[in-house]
Design a protein around this motif. Sequence first.
Motif, short mmCIF file in Angstrom:
data_model
loop_
_atom_site.label_atom_id
_atom_site.label_comp_id
_atom_site.label_asym_id
_atom_site.label_seq_id
_atom_site.Cartn_x
_atom_site.Cartn_y
_atom_site.Cartn_z
N THR A 83 59.26 60.57 36.31
CA THR A 83 60.26 61.47 36.90
C THR A 83 61.23 60.71 37.80
O THR A 83 62.29 61.22 38.14
CB THR A 83 59.60 62.60 37.70
N HIS A 316 62.56 65.79 37.94
CA HIS A 316 61.93 67.13 37.93
C HIS A 316 62.60 68.11 38.89
O HIS A 316 62.40 69.32 38.76
CB HIS A 316 60.43 67.04 38.22
N HIS A 326 59.17 72.72 36.94
CA HIS A 326 58.60 71.99 38.07
C HIS A 326 59.17 72.49 39.38
O HIS A 326 60.23 73.11 39.43
CB HIS A 326 58.87 70.49 37.93
N ASP A 330 55.43 68.77 43.21
CA ASP A 330 54.69 68.45 41.98
C ASP A 330 54.42 66.95 41.84
O ASP A 330 53.38 66.55 41.33
CB ASP A 330 55.46 68.94 40.75
#
Length: 368
Positions: A83, A316, A326, A330
């Motif tokens: 991410t 995300h 998301h 997270d």
Amino acid sequence: MKIPLVDLKAQYASIKDEIDEAVNRVISSAKFILGEEVENFERKFANFVGAKYAVGVGSGTDALYLALRALGIKNGDEVITTTFTFVATTEAITLVGAKPVLVDIDDRTYNINPDAIESAITPRTRAILVVHLYGQPANMDAIVDVARKHNLYIIEDCAQAHAAMIKNIHVGNFGDVGCFSFYPGKNLGAYGDAGAVVTNNEDLYKKVKMLRNHGRESKYIHEFEGVNSRMDAIQAAVLSVKLKHLEEWTRKRIENAKRYNELLSGINEVVVPYVADNFRHVYHIYAILVPERDRVYEYMRESGVGVGIHYPVPVHLQPAYKYLGHKKGDFPVSERVSESVLSLPMYPELRYDMQEYIVSKLKEALHR
């Protein structure tokens, strides 16, 4: 003192005659798309990387897209990636119809955390897209073990990692395919957009080569639908000139990073880049972690220092990826790094007195 984040003018001045001759040669030939210049660069770059094949394409984003397509990644498939990356990584996945499955990063290298990959695997998972962020190779031994265990492809995003190595093996050779960007500011940069796909698999090489040119091997005979992602001859000529200097430039980047490390060693608030044993970090970006990053960033910019932030918002939490579902929290490591990371000026022509000035302004910003 004014110090840019990257200084392409200084680089051009050091190789001006070579660049001018190469560009004029292409213009005089009136052969501007693919052709001999591109073929020559492909051979030289494959040799530099230590791969059997290289295909010159339109950009680093295209390289990722074409690699995924050549591997047969398609609608309904899942590809695991980090991410904490530039959005091109995930764009390429969605462009082939697949779903990006995001995982968190290692808290020292800021690359994908191998321990997080296995728990993200589902029956739909087809590949792992590994990013060698900032020029620091990811932990490929651990990632390859996971991929082999689950019969997954590995695509290496080497956009920031030209000349980066693990145990003297160049990134791009650990997976099925490696993808490079030659965006102008990269360690090996064109004078426009360009990219390359490298592989040791002949079938993948042939597939990517056809995909970049409308799915054809010969004129007007198209075996399948492809795209227009052909490298320009001028870009290939420029890259061939620069490739001769890349190793020297890389050594200077590493020297500059060591000097930064020394100058920053007494500042407890600063976290400098971590480098694992037998890993060659090539410092496309020299990224540190600092408290109150946004305030420090503004002070340094006002002081004439061209700092950057790579990257302020993980994938995300990007609006474009809201559909993945998301939320903040997270991926805590990526979020913490994104709130603290600061990129200091880094290029081969950076002088010691410039680095001293940069660090002095950083100290002022931290201790105001």
